[in-house]
Design an enzyme around this catalytic site. Structure first.
Site, PDB file in Angstrom:
ATOM      1  N   TYR A  23       0.838  -1.209   0.000  1.00 41.90           N
ATOM      2  CA  TYR A  23       0.000   0.000   0.000  1.00 41.90           C
ATOM      3  C   TYR A  23       0.867   1.251   0.000  1.00 41.90           C
ATOM      4  CZ  TYR A  23      -3.180   3.542   1.964  1.00 41.90           C
ATOM      5  OH  TYR A  23      -3.906   4.694   2.200  1.00 41.90           O
TER       6      TYR A  23
ATOM      7  N   GLU B 219     -11.504   5.934   5.799  1.00 40.24           N
ATOM      8  CA  GLU B 219     -10.888   6.666   6.915  1.00 40.24           C
ATOM      9  C   GLU B 219     -11.863   6.755   8.088  1.00 40.24           C
ATOM     10  OE1 GLU B 219      -7.868   7.552   7.320  1.00 40.24           O
ATOM     11  OE2 GLU B 219      -7.015   7.530   5.306  1.00 40.24           O
TER      12      GLU B 219
ATOM     13  N   TRP C  59      -5.102   0.879  10.609  1.00 38.99           N
ATOM     14  CA  TRP C  59      -5.321   0.966   9.168  1.00 38.99           C
ATOM     15  C   TRP C  59      -5.169  -0.405   8.515  1.00 38.99           C
ATOM     16  CZ3 TRP C  59      -7.917   3.384   5.851  1.00 38.99           C
ATOM     17  CH2 TRP C  59      -7.637   3.297   4.487  1.00 38.99           C
TER      18      TRP C  59
END
Length: 202
Positions: A31, A53, A61
């Site tokens: 990522y 988010e 995350w």
């Protein structure tokens, strides 16, 4: 995305320097190397990032990233017009989907934010709104402790999105969004990805 064990970049086994949060987990490394900090200038892409988010709040995350394929399937590829038409049946489907983060407030916000995204088209659109908060300068952190978690621009973006009807768009969450989509560059100065946006110099 902070790591108290190491405040600077980590020299990884491929000879490249990355921040601690992107140095170990293969998914986070991929990522970081291919997506984080690269400009996102399409409505669907920005809507997806705002939703994810929002789901990340209070979680790691990595948890959200691992579930992103399931989120994309459940939320119809994050096409705002499709999600905006979700009804109570869709809500119950999402709440019962074990592959997702089953938080009713966040699921409701995702649908609500799709409707707000569609409505915002009459006032310039989501892309213009987000990118209008690009600062004149970007941070130049050398350590993770120098990376801010909020900025005047993220506070202003949060206010404007809330005025437009968006939910789960606080200043810290919006700063994370701005980092992720290239509005600011908070790559550490000696990271191999510094300047990858093509907007900010190394």
């Amino acid at each position: 995305m902070r790591d108290s064990e190491n405040d600077g970049t980590v020299l990884c086994d491929d000879g490249l320097r990355r921040p601690p949060w992107a140095a170990r987990d293969p998914l986070l490394r991929e990522y970081y190397d291919t997506e984080w900090g690269v400009p996102v200038r399409d409505e669907t892409g920005l809507y997806e990032r705002i939703v994810l988010e929002g789901f990340q709040a209070g979680l790691s995350w990595a948890t959200v990233l691992r579930k992103r394929p399931a989120f994309r399937e459940a939320f119809a590829g994050f096409v705002p017009d499709v999600v905006a038409a979700f009804d109570e049946g869709d809500r119950q489907r999402l709440l019962s989907d074990a592959a997702l983060i089953r938080n009713a407030a966040k699921i409701d916000a995702a649908v609500h934010n799709a409707r707000a995204t569609v409505a915002l088209r009459a006032h310039g659109g989501l892309v213009d709104l987000v990118w209008s908060h690009r600062p004149e300068r970007t941070p130049e952190p050398r350590t993770m402790s120098e990376v801010p978690t909020v900025s005047p621009e993220s506070e202003a973006l949060a206010r404007d999105l809330k005025k437009a009807g968006f939910r789960f768009v606080g200043p810290t969450t919006m700063f994370a969004l701005m980092e992720a989509v290239g509005v600011v560059d908070t790559h550490l100065m000696d990271s191999h990805r510094r300047g990858c946006s093509g907007i900010w110099p190394r």
